[in-house]
Design an enzyme around this catalytic site. Sequence first.
Site, PDB file in Angstrom:
ATOM      1  N   LYS A   1      -9.889   0.370   2.641  1.00 17.59           N
ATOM      2  CA  LYS A   1      -8.839   0.025   3.610  1.00 17.59           C
ATOM      3  C   LYS A   1      -9.090   0.747   4.939  1.00 17.59           C
ATOM      4  O   LYS A   1      -8.901   0.172   6.005  1.00 17.59           O
ATOM      5  CB  LYS A   1      -7.455   0.384   3.062  1.00 17.59           C
ATOM      6  CG  LYS A   1      -6.981  -0.473   1.910  1.00 17.59           C
ATOM      7  CD  LYS A   1      -6.769  -1.945   2.270  1.00 17.59           C
ATOM      8  CE  LYS A   1      -5.624  -2.162   3.224  1.00 17.59           C
ATOM      9  NZ  LYS A   1      -5.373  -3.616   3.459  1.00 17.59           N
TER      10      LYS A   1
ATOM     11  N   TYR B   1     -10.502   2.600  -3.053  1.00 16.31           N
ATOM     12  CA  TYR B   1      -9.518   1.679  -2.446  1.00 16.31           C
ATOM     13  C   TYR B   1      -9.176   2.134  -1.039  1.00 16.31           C
ATOM     14  O   TYR B   1      -9.286   1.358  -0.077  1.00 16.31           O
ATOM     15  CB  TYR B   1      -8.247   1.612  -3.301  1.00 16.31           C
ATOM     16  CG  TYR B   1      -7.058   1.004  -2.572  1.00 16.31           C
ATOM     17  CD1 TYR B   1      -7.077  -0.319  -2.154  1.00 16.31           C
ATOM     18  CD2 TYR B   1      -5.914   1.772  -2.285  1.00 16.31           C
ATOM     19  CE1 TYR B   1      -5.999  -0.876  -1.470  1.00 16.31           C
ATOM     20  CE2 TYR B   1      -4.835   1.219  -1.601  1.00 16.31           C
ATOM     21  CZ  TYR B   1      -4.872  -0.101  -1.195  1.00 16.31           C
ATOM     22  OH  TYR B   1      -3.813  -0.644  -0.508  1.00 16.31           O
TER      23      TYR B   1
ATOM     24  N   THR C   1      -2.380   0.687   4.685  1.00 24.25           N
ATOM     25  CA  THR C   1      -1.624   1.545   3.757  1.00 24.25           C
ATOM     26  C   THR C   1      -1.653   3.000   4.220  1.00 24.25           C
ATOM     27  O   THR C   1      -2.625   3.441   4.847  1.00 24.25           O
ATOM     28  CB  THR C   1      -2.248   1.438   2.345  1.00 24.25           C
ATOM     29  OG1 THR C   1      -1.781   2.518   1.549  1.00 24.25           O
ATOM     30  CG2 THR C   1      -3.774   1.525   2.388  1.00 24.25           C
ATOM     31  N   ASP C   2      -0.625   3.757   3.839  1.00 23.54           N
ATOM     32  CA  ASP C   2      -0.608   5.189   4.158  1.00 23.54           C
ATOM     33  C   ASP C   2      -1.724   5.942   3.425  1.00 23.54           C
ATOM     34  O   ASP C   2      -2.073   7.071   3.801  1.00 23.54           O
ATOM     35  CB  ASP C   2       0.753   5.814   3.833  1.00 23.54           C
ATOM     36  CG  ASP C   2       1.156   5.709   2.372  1.00 23.54           C
ATOM     37  OD1 ASP C   2       0.437   5.062   1.592  1.00 23.54           O
ATOM     38  OD2 ASP C   2       2.208   6.284   2.007  1.00 23.54           O
ATOM     39  N   GLU C   3      -2.307   5.303   2.399  1.00 24.54           N
ATOM     40  CA  GLU C   3      -3.326   6.011   1.610  1.00 24.54           C
ATOM     41  C   GLU C   3      -4.591   6.315   2.424  1.00 24.54           C
ATOM     42  O   GLU C   3      -5.369   7.179   2.039  1.00 24.54           O
ATOM     43  CB  GLU C   3      -3.668   5.211   0.349  1.00 24.54           C
ATOM     44  CG  GLU C   3      -2.441   5.009  -0.514  1.00 24.54           C
ATOM     45  CD  GLU C   3      -2.729   4.491  -1.909  1.00 24.54           C
ATOM     46  OE1 GLU C   3      -3.822   4.772  -2.423  1.00 24.54           O
ATOM     47  OE2 GLU C   3      -1.858   3.811  -2.463  1.00 24.54           O
TER      48      GLU C   3
HETATM   49  N1  LIG Z   1       1.720  -2.798  -2.578  1.00 24.49           N
HETATM   50  C1  LIG Z   1       1.869  -1.723  -1.814  1.00 24.49           C
HETATM   51  O1  LIG Z   1       2.591  -0.782  -2.190  1.00 24.49           O
HETATM   52  C2  LIG Z   1       1.190  -1.647  -0.463  1.00 24.49           C
HETATM   53  C3  LIG Z   1       1.571  -0.624   0.414  1.00 24.49           C
HETATM   54  C4  LIG Z   1       0.972  -0.565   1.675  1.00 24.49           C
HETATM   55  C5  LIG Z   1       0.029  -1.517   2.033  1.00 24.49           C
HETATM   56  N2  LIG Z   1      -0.350  -2.501   1.158  1.00 24.49           N
HETATM   57  C6  LIG Z   1      -1.348  -3.483   1.595  1.00 24.49           C
HETATM   58  O2  LIG Z   1      -0.694  -4.748   1.642  1.00 24.49           O
HETATM   59  C7  LIG Z   1      -1.619  -5.784   1.329  1.00 24.49           C
HETATM   60  C8  LIG Z   1      -1.050  -6.626   0.199  1.00 24.49           C
HETATM   61  O3  LIG Z   1      -0.815  -5.787  -0.931  1.00 24.49           O
HETATM   62  P1  LIG Z   1      -0.215  -6.371  -2.279  1.00 24.49           P
HETATM   63  O4  LIG Z   1       0.459  -5.253  -2.971  1.00 24.49           O
HETATM   64  O5  LIG Z   1       0.522  -7.621  -1.997  1.00 24.49           O
HETATM   65  O6  LIG Z   1      -1.563  -6.707  -3.060  1.00 24.49           O
HETATM   66  P2  LIG Z   1      -1.773  -7.660  -4.318  1.00 24.49           P
HETATM   67  O7  LIG Z   1      -2.935  -7.117  -5.051  1.00 24.49           O
HETATM   68  O8  LIG Z   1      -0.493  -7.860  -5.033  1.00 24.49           O
HETATM   69  O9  LIG Z   1      -2.153  -9.063  -3.665  1.00 24.49           O
HETATM   70  C9  LIG Z   1      -3.344  -9.265  -2.957  1.00 24.49           C
HETATM   71  C10 LIG Z   1      -3.558 -10.757  -2.798  1.00 24.49           C
HETATM   72  O10 LIG Z   1      -4.782 -10.934  -2.054  1.00 24.49           O
HETATM   73  C11 LIG Z   1      -5.554 -11.932  -2.675  1.00 24.49           C
HETATM   74  N3  LIG Z   1      -6.969 -11.661  -2.394  1.00 24.49           N
HETATM   75  C12 LIG Z   1      -7.702 -10.590  -2.785  1.00 24.49           C
HETATM   76  N4  LIG Z   1      -8.962 -10.707  -2.339  1.00 24.49           N
HETATM   77  C13 LIG Z   1      -9.026 -11.872  -1.649  1.00 24.49           C
HETATM   78  C14 LIG Z   1     -10.051 -12.540  -0.948  1.00 24.49           C
HETATM   79  N5  LIG Z   1     -11.297 -12.053  -0.883  1.00 24.49           N
HETATM   80  N6  LIG Z   1      -9.769 -13.716  -0.339  1.00 24.49           N
HETATM   81  C15 LIG Z   1      -8.512 -14.243  -0.403  1.00 24.49           C
HETATM   82  N7  LIG Z   1      -7.508 -13.661  -1.062  1.00 24.49           N
HETATM   83  C16 LIG Z   1      -7.756 -12.480  -1.675  1.00 24.49           C
HETATM   84  C17 LIG Z   1      -5.223 -11.840  -4.162  1.00 24.49           C
HETATM   85  O11 LIG Z   1      -5.501 -13.066  -4.841  1.00 24.49           O
HETATM   86  C18 LIG Z   1      -3.735 -11.497  -4.143  1.00 24.49           C
HETATM   87  O12 LIG Z   1      -2.948 -12.666  -4.168  1.00 24.49           O
HETATM   88  C19 LIG Z   1      -2.931  -5.093   0.983  1.00 24.49           C
HETATM   89  O13 LIG Z   1      -3.772  -5.157   2.105  1.00 24.49           O
HETATM   90  C20 LIG Z   1      -2.532  -3.661   0.670  1.00 24.49           C
HETATM   91  O14 LIG Z   1      -3.573  -2.769   0.980  1.00 24.49           O
HETATM   92  C21 LIG Z   1       0.230  -2.586  -0.094  1.00 24.49           C
END
Ligand SMILES: NC(=O)c1ccc[n+]([C@@H]2O[C@H](COP(=O)([O-])OP(=O)(O)OC[C@H]3O[C@@H](n4cnc5c(N)ncnc54)[C@H](O)[C@@H]3O)[C@@H](O)[C@H]2O)c1
Length: 328
Positions: free
Chosen positions: A158, A154, A128-130
């Site tokens: 990351k 968080y 993430t950009d964060e």
């Molecule tokens: N949503 C955003 O805006 C955004 C932006 C940039 C990067 N990201 C990154 O993208 C990735 C996905 O984000 P998201 O928004 O889909 O998150 P989310 O919270 O919607 O989904 C995360 C998923 O991971 C699963 N999970 C969590 N811990 C786990 C573990 N220990 N073992 C197996 N499964 C596990 C959860 O059950 C869930 O289904 C993350 O790594 C996040 O940091 C998200």
Amino acid sequence: MRHLLITGGCGFIGVNLIRYLLSPKSGFTGVIINIDKLTYASQPHALVEMPTDRYHFIQGDISDLRLVEQILQEYSIDTICHLAAESHVDRSINAPSAFMQSNVMGTFTILEAIRQNNPHIYLHHVSTDEVFGSLHEDEPAFTEQSPYHPNNPYSASKASSDHLVWAYRHTYGLPITMSHATNNYGAYQHQEKFIPRMLAGLLQRKSLPLYGDGSHLRDWLHVEDHVRAIWCILQMGKIGESYNIGANNPYSNKDLLHLLCQIVANQQTVPVEDLYALITPVADRLGHDYRYAIDAKKIEVDLGWRAQINFQQGITNYVRWFIETYPH
Ligand SMILES: NC(=O)c1ccc[n+]([C@@H]2O[C@H](COP(=O)([O-])OP(=O)(O)OC[C@H]3O[C@@H](n4cnc5c(N)ncnc54)[C@H](O)[C@@H]3O)[C@@H](O)[C@H]2O)c1
């Protein structure tokens, strides 16, 4: 790429990625194995129609080394797209422990499973950009060279996982790519996140809590543009490289909330002033980052990816989808 393991495939970005890859438009012809713990954030209902000959789901924790090793061997995994994480900043402030366990130890476990079993498996790590911290109004957007400066549990978890991934690349030569994306919006996002939370409040005519003065700036990316970027990297990304993913749609939280009010007012033919009146300023989030912004030139120039979804159109379509499917 025949046997792709996606971690966290039942989350917001995961379900969009799997639905895209298994649709004819992606051109992906292999098999997907999805490991997900099914936390509160997961959306498994979004995957019930996936073809059973090309999609396998395993409920499990990525911190379970034996399970991850077993999956790598049983399914002859050649590629991993690592999304699994705890992802909500507010939760990380109130209860950080799960973030360290899943985001740091979970990533460590994936890396160890690769190192000990098959160091030729290609890993794409979704970040993430964060991790780059907060920008002032006039500072240039984050590039791939921006220094790490995580400001909350968080983003620190990351950033830690990113450092582990780079350390395994440097020390063991594992074939790795990484990406840093801005805030995503779109279908199947959990209702704790800003846009769906505000939309749920609007549909119920409940108060809409806005942190501080609402001036915090975020750079919005449609989740379908994000998953196309991930697929682009999986196919063409250069090993050892990192790619920033963004669409240059900066909005303050307050302006975005006003826009959501206007779209809902239009779609439900109600006076927008009635909806503005629901906005309620609340005490700011602890350590709230002021601004994130991504410079996506590298992926645009090197890989030919470009965001395709116009923000006004994308957010209007998402609000329509949200209203049609609410309550989810
Ligand atoms: N949503 C955003 O805006 C955004 C932006 C940039 C990067 N990201 C990154 O993208 C990735 C996905 O984000 P998201 O928004 O889909 O998150 P989310 O919270 O919607 O989904 C995360 C998923 O991971 C699963 N999970 C969590 N811990 C786990 C573990 N220990 N073992 C197996 N499964 C596990 C959860 O059950 C869930 O289904 C993350 O790594 C996040 O940091 C998200």
